[in-house]
Design a protein around this motif. Structure first.
Motif, short mmCIF file in Angstrom:
data_model
loop_
_atom_site.label_atom_id
_atom_site.label_comp_id
_atom_site.label_asym_id
_atom_site.label_seq_id
_atom_site.Cartn_x
_atom_site.Cartn_y
_atom_site.Cartn_z
N VAL A 117 0.85 -1.19 0.00
CA VAL A 117 0.00 0.00 0.00
C VAL A 117 0.89 1.25 0.00
O VAL A 117 0.68 2.18 -0.78
N ALA A 118 1.91 1.25 0.87
CA ALA A 118 2.82 2.40 0.97
C ALA A 118 3.62 2.57 -0.32
O ALA A 118 3.80 3.69 -0.82
N ALA A 121 1.36 3.95 -2.94
CA ALA A 121 1.09 5.38 -2.65
C ALA A 121 2.24 6.24 -3.14
O ALA A 121 2.04 7.29 -3.77
N LYS A 122 3.45 5.79 -2.87
CA LYS A 122 4.65 6.54 -3.30
C LYS A 122 4.73 6.59 -4.82
O LYS A 122 5.02 7.63 -5.42
N LYS A 125 2.10 9.00 -6.16
CA LYS A 125 2.44 10.39 -5.82
C LYS A 125 3.59 10.92 -6.69
O LYS A 125 3.52 12.01 -7.24
N VAL A 132 -2.69 11.29 -2.58
CA VAL A 132 -3.10 9.95 -2.12
C VAL A 132 -3.44 9.96 -0.63
O VAL A 132 -2.75 10.59 0.17
N VAL A 134 -4.17 7.04 2.42
CA VAL A 134 -4.16 5.61 2.75
C VAL A 134 -4.95 5.39 4.03
O VAL A 134 -4.96 6.23 4.93
N ALA A 152 3.08 5.76 5.86
CA ALA A 152 2.48 6.93 5.20
C ALA A 152 3.31 8.18 5.46
O ALA A 152 3.53 9.00 4.55
N VAL A 157 2.43 10.76 2.39
CA VAL A 157 1.05 10.82 1.88
C VAL A 157 0.11 10.90 3.09
O VAL A 157 0.49 10.62 4.22
N LEU A 188 -6.31 4.54 -1.06
CA LEU A 188 -5.86 3.15 -1.02
C LEU A 188 -6.36 2.52 0.28
O LEU A 188 -6.02 3.00 1.37
#
Length: 459
Positions: A117-118, A121-122, A125, A132, A134, A152, A157, A188
């Motif tokens: 997930v992280a 997200a990165k 972004k 984003v 999370v 996060a 994010v 996410l």
């Protein structure tokens, strides 16, 4: 990934690629070897059967008999069928929705879901320029919520808080509502994992899916579980309308069975693969590039993209300018180069993407691992500022002190200084007319035979 398959297929296809003509017999022998290579790589049996059947039909057909170099065409067919087995082309995330686009992550415990997930997200972004948010709907593991909050912050994010007293559906809908108010592009949603697929888990995740109606439902699965990864993905797909797969821990998977089985068994594309523990270690899955890697042809496109993203261009420009002005290349500059390579996953990660690297002897590969880089950094860090600026003053007693400070031997200090001197000479050659050509010649002398100047496989 694919080291075992790459080695086995490499030997098999090398034997046939030089053939002037192909017969039923030599194709049969080669296909038997290909079949064994796939089974050893833990590729699912239905995938192996279909693959071998397709290659055979094409190889004994018109395609090969009319060709001037049937052996080379056979290799081309194997490559194309590999691509087809894995999905032919990269399928990007579909985020064309009224913001926020909701992406739900599902998977078993220990597959690397929260970390993925992280990473995703990165990726969104930095590469897709999306805002984003999370959120963790894993109410069974308080540590998972805390882990996502920490990650996060690391990837910078937004994190939506949740706790174990809440219901997953309430958590997710509140996060989406918050994202709408803040005009966030993507949400996410991390969900709870289980040790195995069970009816309770499926009922819960179905309810969550129905409530939030995500545009993407991604299944996160551990590559090291081989063809079981494909079977687990299939079980999830029967309960949830999956849109794609994230294959994690591919850096620890020498076989590649999961990557070659998932598309065939589930019909779902692998969209990303996790290639390490760092938060930037997530790559879009390109079947054509992976097929090239399996056949030892390298993956130069991915390497170029990685250099574009991860190399500090300003720093590289400063070093180049310094060298051109005659100020010299110091050990501090050398240490910076090592850090840049580490950011790209280390020397072996880079070399794996170059053609012919599977032919490198194990002894040479051993000298290029992360351990060597960490050791070199430790040695340079144990030097004084003066020593880093003027390495020629590093003699006997200084070497002993540096070795003690870095936990190494004097021989290792000598080896690093020798490599640095060679690097300095190369940098000097860059000055003046034809500098780059001279530097490449110098590099050729430093590398093992076959690594430059046509060392790759001749298909």
């Amino acid at each position: 990934m694919f080291e075992n398959l790459q080695e086995r297929l490499g030997k098999t296809l090398k034997n046939i690629s030089g053939r002037g003509r192909l017969t039923e017999d030599n194709i049969k022998d080669t296909l038997r070897e290909v079949r064994m290579a796939f089974l050893e790589a833990d590729v699912a049996l239905p995938v192996v059967r279909d693959f071998v059947k397709q290659v055979k039909e094409r190889a004994v057909g018109v395609e090969v008999t009319k060709s001037l170099s049937p052996g080379q065409v056979f290799v081309k067919i194997v490559r194309e069928e590999l691509e087809k087995a894995m999905g032919e082309a990269n399928e990007e995330l579909s985020l064309n929705a009224q913001p926020p686009a909701v992406v739900m992550m599902a998977g078993l415990q220990g597959a690397g879901k929260t970390t993925s997930v992280a990473k995703l997200a990165k990726f969104l972004k930095e590469r897709k320029k999306k805002s984003v948010l999370v959120v963790s709907a894993d109410v069974y593991r308080p540590a998972a919520i805390k882990q996502l909050e920490t990650l996060a912050a690391e990837v910078d994010v937004d994190f939506f808080p949740s706790d174990i007293s809440q219901k997953p559906v309430d958590i997710a809908t509140a996060a989406i509502s918050h994202a709408k108010k803040k005009f966030i592009d993507v949400v996410l949603v991390d969900t709870a994992g289980r040790l195995h697929v069970d009816s309770d888990m499926m009922d819960e995740i179905k309810d969550l899916h129905k409530a939030i109606n995500p545009i993407e439902t991604l299944f996160v699965v551990d590559a090291m579980t081989g063809q079981d990864a494909a079977n687990t993905a299939k079980a999830f797909d029967e309960a949830l309308p999956l849109t794609g797969v994230i294959l994690t821990k591919t850096d620890g998977d020498a076989r590649g069975g999961a990557a070659l089985s998932i598309r065939h068994i589930t019909g779902k594309p692998i969209k990303f693969m996790g290639v390490g523990e760092r938060t930037d270690a997530l790559e879009p899955f390109h079947p054509d590039r992976i097929a090239s890697r399996i056949l030892g042809m390298g993956d130069v496109l991915s390497l170029i993209e990685e250099v574009e993203m991860k190399v500090d261009k300003e720093q590289a420009a400063r070093v180049a300018e310094k060298v051109f002005k005659g100020a010299g290349f110091t050990l501090d500059d050398f240490a910076d180069q090592l850090k840049q390579m580490k950011n790209m996953g280390g020397m072996m990660s880079m070399l794996d993407k170059l053609p012919g690297m599977s032919n490198l002897p194990d002894a040479v590969k051993g000298q290029m691992g992360d351990k060597t880089f960490i050791q070199m950094e430790a040695i340079i860090s144990s030097m004084t500022k003066k020593e880093r600026a003027r390495p020629e003053i590093i003699k006997g007693s200084r070497k002993k002190r540096i070795a003690a400070g870095s936990g190494t031997q004097v021989q290792e200090i000598n080896k690093l200084l020798k490599q640095f001197t060679q690097m300095q000479k190369m940098m000097k050659k860059m000055k003046g007319k034809g500098g780059m050509t001279k530097m490449m010649r110098g590099m050729k002398g430093m590398l093992p035979p076959g690594m430059m100047g046509g060392g790759g496989p001749k298909f």
